[in-house]
Scaffold this active site. Sequence first.
Site, PDB file in Angstrom:
ATOM      1  N   CYS A 127       0.805  -1.195   0.000  1.00 39.27           N
ATOM      2  CA  CYS A 127       0.000   0.000   0.000  1.00 39.27           C
ATOM      3  C   CYS A 127       0.862   1.281   0.000  1.00 39.27           C
ATOM      4  O   CYS A 127       0.421   2.281  -0.476  1.00 39.27           O
ATOM      5  CB  CYS A 127      -0.895  -0.035   1.226  1.00 39.27           C
ATOM      6  SG  CYS A 127      -2.295   1.048   1.090  1.00 39.27           S
TER       7      CYS A 127
ATOM      8  N   ARG B 100      -2.622   4.625   5.351  1.00 38.04           N
ATOM      9  CA  ARG B 100      -3.179   3.994   4.163  1.00 38.04           C
ATOM     10  C   ARG B 100      -3.648   2.567   4.419  1.00 38.04           C
ATOM     11  O   ARG B 100      -4.331   1.984   3.597  1.00 38.04           O
ATOM     12  CB  ARG B 100      -2.121   3.999   3.043  1.00 38.04           C
ATOM     13  CG  ARG B 100      -1.723   5.394   2.603  1.00 38.04           C
ATOM     14  CD  ARG B 100      -0.476   5.385   1.746  1.00 38.04           C
ATOM     15  NE  ARG B 100      -0.705   4.795   0.445  1.00 38.04           N
ATOM     16  CZ  ARG B 100      -0.954   5.498  -0.669  1.00 38.04           C
ATOM     17  NH1 ARG B 100      -1.049   6.816  -0.606  1.00 38.04           N
ATOM     18  NH2 ARG B 100      -1.124   4.891  -1.820  1.00 38.04           N
TER      19      ARG B 100
ATOM     20  N   TRP C 195      -0.250  -4.271   2.106  1.00 37.36           N
ATOM     21  CA  TRP C 195      -1.619  -4.710   2.390  1.00 37.36           C
ATOM     22  C   TRP C 195      -1.839  -5.942   1.523  1.00 37.36           C
ATOM     23  O   TRP C 195      -1.820  -5.861   0.289  1.00 37.36           O
ATOM     24  CB  TRP C 195      -2.592  -3.595   2.046  1.00 37.36           C
ATOM     25  CG  TRP C 195      -4.017  -3.821   2.455  1.00 37.36           C
ATOM     26  CD1 TRP C 195      -4.538  -3.765   3.710  1.00 37.36           C
ATOM     27  CD2 TRP C 195      -5.122  -4.104   1.581  1.00 37.36           C
ATOM     28  NE1 TRP C 195      -5.889  -3.991   3.673  1.00 37.36           N
ATOM     29  CE2 TRP C 195      -6.283  -4.202   2.388  1.00 37.36           C
ATOM     30  CE3 TRP C 195      -5.257  -4.274   0.206  1.00 37.36           C
ATOM     31  CZ2 TRP C 195      -7.541  -4.470   1.863  1.00 37.36           C
ATOM     32  CZ3 TRP C 195      -6.506  -4.544  -0.324  1.00 37.36           C
ATOM     33  CH2 TRP C 195      -7.632  -4.638   0.509  1.00 37.36           C
TER      34      TRP C 195
ATOM     35  N   ASN D 111       3.580  -1.448  -5.479  1.00 33.80           N
ATOM     36  CA  ASN D 111       2.149  -1.275  -5.224  1.00 33.80           C
ATOM     37  C   ASN D 111       1.392  -1.684  -6.476  1.00 33.80           C
ATOM     38  O   ASN D 111       1.855  -1.407  -7.593  1.00 33.80           O
ATOM     39  CB  ASN D 111       1.802   0.185  -4.912  1.00 33.80           C
ATOM     40  CG  ASN D 111       2.157   0.574  -3.504  1.00 33.80           C
ATOM     41  OD1 ASN D 111       2.536  -0.264  -2.697  1.00 33.80           O
ATOM     42  ND2 ASN D 111       2.046   1.848  -3.203  1.00 33.80           N
ATOM     43  N   GLY D 112       0.224  -2.281  -6.298  1.00 36.07           N
ATOM     44  CA  GLY D 112      -0.588  -2.659  -7.442  1.00 36.07           C
ATOM     45  C   GLY D 112      -0.783  -4.160  -7.534  1.00 36.07           C
ATOM     46  O   GLY D 112      -0.456  -4.914  -6.602  1.00 36.07           O
TER      47      GLY D 112
ATOM     48  N   GLU E 242     -24.272   6.159   4.350  1.00 36.83           N
ATOM     49  CA  GLU E 242     -22.952   6.553   4.840  1.00 36.83           C
ATOM     50  C   GLU E 242     -22.807   6.233   6.323  1.00 36.83           C
ATOM     51  O   GLU E 242     -21.745   5.783   6.775  1.00 36.83           O
ATOM     52  CB  GLU E 242     -22.733   8.045   4.574  1.00 36.83           C
ATOM     53  CG  GLU E 242     -21.470   8.632   5.161  1.00 36.83           C
ATOM     54  CD  GLU E 242     -20.182   8.054   4.585  1.00 36.83           C
ATOM     55  OE1 GLU E 242     -19.099   8.414   5.109  1.00 36.83           O
ATOM     56  OE2 GLU E 242     -20.240   7.243   3.647  1.00 36.83           O
TER      57      GLU E 242
ATOM     58  N   LYS F 187     -19.934   3.794   7.876  1.00 35.05           N
ATOM     59  CA  LYS F 187     -18.984   4.222   8.897  1.00 35.05           C
ATOM     60  C   LYS F 187     -18.988   3.253  10.080  1.00 35.05           C
ATOM     61  O   LYS F 187     -17.946   2.903  10.617  1.00 35.05           O
ATOM     62  CB  LYS F 187     -19.332   5.636   9.384  1.00 35.05           C
ATOM     63  CG  LYS F 187     -18.939   6.728   8.428  1.00 35.05           C
ATOM     64  CD  LYS F 187     -17.430   6.874   8.344  1.00 35.05           C
ATOM     65  CE  LYS F 187     -17.023   7.588   7.083  1.00 35.05           C
ATOM     66  NZ  LYS F 187     -17.092   6.760   5.879  1.00 35.05           N
TER      67      LYS F 187
ATOM     68  N   GLU G  22     -17.256   0.029   9.049  1.00 36.76           N
ATOM     69  CA  GLU G  22     -15.827   0.185   8.777  1.00 36.76           C
ATOM     70  C   GLU G  22     -14.975   0.136  10.035  1.00 36.76           C
ATOM     71  O   GLU G  22     -13.918  -0.504  10.041  1.00 36.76           O
ATOM     72  CB  GLU G  22     -15.566   1.530   8.079  1.00 36.76           C
ATOM     73  CG  GLU G  22     -15.867   1.564   6.604  1.00 36.76           C
ATOM     74  CD  GLU G  22     -15.543   2.919   6.020  1.00 36.76           C
ATOM     75  OE1 GLU G  22     -14.772   2.975   5.051  1.00 36.76           O
ATOM     76  OE2 GLU G  22     -16.063   3.942   6.524  1.00 36.76           O
TER      77      GLU G  22
ATOM     78  N   HIS H   7     -41.248  -3.697   2.993  1.00 39.51           N
ATOM     79  CA  HIS H   7     -40.983  -4.554   1.849  1.00 39.51           C
ATOM     80  C   HIS H   7     -39.876  -5.569   2.141  1.00 39.51           C
ATOM     81  O   HIS H   7     -39.258  -6.096   1.222  1.00 39.51           O
ATOM     82  CB  HIS H   7     -40.631  -3.703   0.626  1.00 39.51           C
ATOM     83  CG  HIS H   7     -41.746  -2.830   0.167  1.00 39.51           C
ATOM     84  ND1 HIS H   7     -42.869  -3.313  -0.483  1.00 39.51           N
ATOM     85  CD2 HIS H   7     -41.944  -1.485   0.287  1.00 39.51           C
ATOM     86  CE1 HIS H   7     -43.688  -2.319  -0.758  1.00 39.51           C
ATOM     87  NE2 HIS H   7     -43.146  -1.195  -0.288  1.00 39.51           N
TER      88      HIS H   7
ATOM     89  N   LYS I 274      -6.513   3.092   2.816  1.00 39.18           N
ATOM     90  CA  LYS I 274      -7.013   4.436   2.547  1.00 39.18           C
ATOM     91  C   LYS I 274      -7.150   4.683   1.048  1.00 39.18           C
ATOM     92  O   LYS I 274      -8.200   5.101   0.575  1.00 39.18           O
ATOM     93  CB  LYS I 274      -6.073   5.476   3.162  1.00 39.18           C
ATOM     94  CG  LYS I 274      -6.535   6.923   2.969  1.00 39.18           C
ATOM     95  CD  LYS I 274      -7.833   7.198   3.691  1.00 39.18           C
ATOM     96  CE  LYS I 274      -8.264   8.642   3.575  1.00 39.18           C
ATOM     97  NZ  LYS I 274      -9.577   8.873   4.194  1.00 39.18           N
TER      98      LYS I 274
END
Length: 609
Positions: free
Chosen positions: A2, A27, A74, A99-100, A482, A486, A489, A505, A604
């Site tokens: 990361c 991150r 990560w 990274n990637g 949202e 949160k 997370e 429903h 991040k």
Amino acid sequence: MCGIVGAIAKRNVVPVLVEGLKRLEYRGYDSAGIAVLTGDTITRVRRVGRVAEMEQAAVAADLSGQLGIGHTRWATHGGVTEDNAHPHVSHGLIAVVHNGIIENHEEKRAELKAAGYVFTSQTDTEVIAHLVHRYYLQEGDLLKAVQQATRELTGAYAIGVLALDRPNELVCARMGCPLLVGLGEGENFIASDVSAILSATRRVIFLEEGDLGRLTRDSIVLLDKHGQPAERAVHVSDVSLASLELGPYSHFMQKEIHEQPKAISDTLEAIRDTGFSARLFGPDGEHILPQVQGVKILACGTSYYAGLTAKYWIESIAGLPCDVEIASEYRYRAAFANPEHLVVTISQSGETLDTMEALKYARELGHRFALSICNVRESAIPRASDLVFYTRAGAEIGVASTKAFTTQLVALFALAATLGRLRGKVSPADEARYLDELLHLPGSVQHVLNLEPQIKAWADRFAAKSNALFLGRGLHYPIALEGALKLKEISYIHAEAYPAGELKHGPLALVDNTIPVVVIAPNDALLEKVKSNMQEVSARGGELFVFADADSHFSESDGVHVIRTPRHVGVLSPVVHAIPVQILAYHAALARGTDVDKPRNLAKAVTVE
């Protein structure tokens, strides 16, 4: 991924690498390591866990050198083990950080094994190290070797490479993942984020897609994706070291929640000066925006919820059709493109891979115009767009986005009002009213922040729960989404959000006396509908936690708890109601003892699929 940092200098670079990795901790990562050229050896120190553990090992080994690279990982390919931690080394000659994601790594791994290469990790990155090694033996030139190796890679990468017998150079390359070069005096740097090198330099070059670079202590050579010499602009970063420090706060998330009045005020500065002018979005705004016949918003995560809110504004204020799509899904479906619809991408970092690829796909489909809403200047997505609105949230360190979200909402409202004015839907009186409401927004947000002790008392009750529901209607349904995100997370409490009218429903089946139900209940045209939905919850024994405006007529009772935010602020109410759900999630996470700033499994900047 990361985080990447690298340095070549006339001093010991180990402290630079360690400090850089600490700056990149926000991150998200699960292991860390550095590789330093020490005489006739590449010495590595890698550890699973925090940078501090790796630092202790480096200090114990008395590690020192003038050329080195570092990485926070990560996990994507292979588990969280020291063998899988970066940097990766090939035959003691080549060291690589990456990274990637390399999509063809299995094919290349098989090819390299057949050529006699032995793999000691499960990562895709080790493929890069061995490929560079193979070409370095052929070329005898590290830059050419990296160039040849990257031509064989499919996927996304930002890499830093050093060679044992090249003590005077550091090579880097970038495709699809952010990477920059930092310019010092008698020393130069690479990093995935400017925060990693701020203590050493503010002068940076943002590499473009396909760029390669060779750094010495006194020079930098850049090549473009065609292998031709490239000139890239030098930027002076305005990120402050103070913004990267906690100050009086316990966590970055708490700090960033409380920075929102200033972040919103700073983002409003340009709007305050010009009104809802097409020039807000760049010099071509006056040419492009009057042609727009609709809007297509592409984003991920929290930015996607900002886009959902903007849909209400754009359609009601500007009178234009607006579609909002999750970028990672849009890029893989056969989509219809109207060339006259403006593509709006939303990304805090400006480097979100799915959003960047979705933008490219939209261009391929025929969309003529693109606008980026972003918090990081000169990042990849703004550079690929015709127009840009930079939010001024400042550095956001906490993984869970807060001030980036509310400043995105401000930017999107400005877009809706500007499009409305250009189309004759927003009168001068409307424009004056909207501007006045915007300018009062920081004060309303501060009012909500003052309610933190009351919200904390609610959060303590949430800590023992396993599930929660969030309800909203109209403009406030995205805020419910949202809020649920949160809570998930950072507290790891399972939470779902629904339009309140959808309760009967299906979701009503979940409601009993064990599940808290959070309701966003502003004093708007849908308030009576929301009250009816609340009755449905109460009748099933559900416990209600209601965020209501000060001028709403709510009273507390058994099973109904109410916190009153400021008086209803009209069409900008979603910005105000975003604050209490952030505070609720923060304090619920604290009560559960989770790592608020670095929630498990999350990063991040999401620069891989």
